[in-house]
Scaffold this motif. Sequence first.
Motif, mmCIF file in Angstrom:
data_model
loop_
_atom_site.group_PDB
_atom_site.id
_atom_site.type_symbol
_atom_site.label_atom_id
_atom_site.label_comp_id
_atom_site.label_asym_id
_atom_site.label_seq_id
_atom_site.Cartn_x
_atom_site.Cartn_y
_atom_site.Cartn_z
ATOM 1 N N ALA A 233 -7.586 -14.597 -0.415
ATOM 2 C CA ALA A 233 -6.971 -13.277 -0.269
ATOM 3 C C ALA A 233 -7.735 -12.226 -1.074
ATOM 4 N N TYR A 234 -8.075 -12.558 -2.318
ATOM 5 C CA TYR A 234 -8.851 -11.618 -3.137
ATOM 6 C C TYR A 234 -10.227 -11.396 -2.526
ATOM 7 N N ALA A 235 -10.833 -12.461 -2.006
ATOM 8 C CA ALA A 235 -12.161 -12.351 -1.395
ATOM 9 C C ALA A 235 -12.125 -11.469 -0.149
ATOM 10 N N MET A 236 -11.088 -11.616 0.665
ATOM 11 C CA MET A 236 -10.955 -10.785 1.869
ATOM 12 C C MET A 236 -10.983 -9.309 1.513
ATOM 13 N N ASN A 237 -10.165 -8.959 0.536
ATOM 14 C CA ASN A 237 -10.066 -7.551 0.148
ATOM 15 C C ASN A 237 -11.380 -7.061 -0.456
ATOM 16 N N THR A 238 -12.003 -7.885 -1.298
ATOM 17 C CA THR A 238 -13.282 -7.528 -1.909
ATOM 18 C C THR A 238 -14.336 -7.302 -0.831
ATOM 19 N N LEU A 239 -14.403 -8.199 0.137
ATOM 20 C CA LEU A 239 -15.389 -8.080 1.209
ATOM 21 C C LEU A 239 -15.113 -6.862 2.082
ATOM 22 N N TRP A 240 -13.847 -6.612 2.349
ATOM 23 C CA TRP A 240 -13.525 -5.423 3.148
ATOM 24 C C TRP A 240 -14.023 -4.168 2.422
ATOM 25 N N LEU A 241 -13.799 -4.097 1.109
ATOM 26 C CA LEU A 241 -14.247 -2.928 0.349
ATOM 27 C C LEU A 241 -15.774 -2.804 0.371
ATOM 28 N N PHE A 242 -16.488 -3.887 0.088
ATOM 29 C CA PHE A 242 -17.951 -3.821 0.085
ATOM 30 C C PHE A 242 -18.514 -3.609 1.486
ATOM 31 N N GLY A 243 -17.723 -3.915 2.506
ATOM 32 C CA GLY A 243 -18.135 -3.656 3.882
ATOM 33 C C GLY A 243 -18.301 -2.176 4.178
ATOM 34 N N ARG A 244 -17.821 -1.320 3.304
ATOM 35 C CA ARG A 244 -18.028 0.125 3.468
ATOM 36 C C ARG A 244 -19.506 0.482 3.322
ATOM 37 N N ASP A 245 -20.215 -0.267 2.492
ATOM 38 C CA ASP A 245 -21.628 0.016 2.240
ATOM 39 C C ASP A 245 -22.579 -0.982 2.891
ATOM 40 N N PHE A 246 -22.091 -2.165 3.178
ATOM 41 C CA PHE A 246 -22.912 -3.203 3.812
ATOM 42 C C PHE A 246 -22.339 -3.409 5.218
ATOM 43 N N ASP A 247 -22.969 -2.801 6.218
ATOM 44 C CA ASP A 247 -22.377 -2.756 7.562
ATOM 45 C C ASP A 247 -22.271 -4.119 8.248
ATOM 46 N N TRP A 248 -22.942 -5.125 7.764
ATOM 47 C CA TRP A 248 -22.874 -6.454 8.372
ATOM 48 C C TRP A 248 -21.639 -7.227 7.924
ATOM 49 N N ILE A 249 -20.990 -6.804 6.840
ATOM 50 C CA ILE A 249 -19.888 -7.584 6.266
ATOM 51 C C ILE A 249 -18.652 -7.609 7.171
ATOM 52 N N HIS A 250 -18.218 -6.465 7.666
ATOM 53 C CA HIS A 250 -16.982 -6.426 8.453
ATOM 54 C C HIS A 250 -17.037 -7.336 9.685
#
Length: 191
Positions: free
Chosen positions: A139-156
């Motif tokens: 759950a924490y990882a999901m939220n962290t990845l969603w946030l960093f996906g703002r700058d790293f377009d491949w994450i989302h």
Amino acid sequence: MTTEELYKELSYVNHSREKRLYYANLFISSPDLTSKLLDVMFLVNDKTSPRAAWVFEFICKKDIERIIPFLDDFTKNMHKVHLDSAVRPVAKICEFLAKSYYSKTENAIQKALTTVHKERIIEVCFDYMINDEKIAPKAYAMNTLWLFGRDFDWIHPELALILERDFQMQSSGFKARAKHILKKINKDCRL
């Protein structure tokens, strides 16, 4: 306090909020002990490692900027942590870092968190998502990845694939958080 004394003191830490808060305040008032605390936290096969992680999580919760001098050490070694009760606080600290980095209020984390730090956090969070971890780190990882996906377009897109793939096999807690994150990802895609 020597590392040995610190190690012994950590044996008194338990899951109670009072104990974790007491020791977090002790370390906040003696910042020179933080590197020793991390040394114990990264004794990854030791039963005291999770206790150090619990205390470090509380320190970061109270003042995330306390991690700044230790960002390199933390991000280099966090992937080694594998005991369930130590993984959860490490994942939570990653989320604290991401939330602070993307805060609308200017803060020191925004200046201190480098691309290398972010890449290490992203990597460990994806590991939490694909490995057999409990729901809290995921759950924490999901939220962290969603946030960093703002700058790293491949994450989302990658995160969405994992969430959709694992959705039916996971717990109701995972499903609830996954629905929430997928809704955010879909909303971002429409913008």
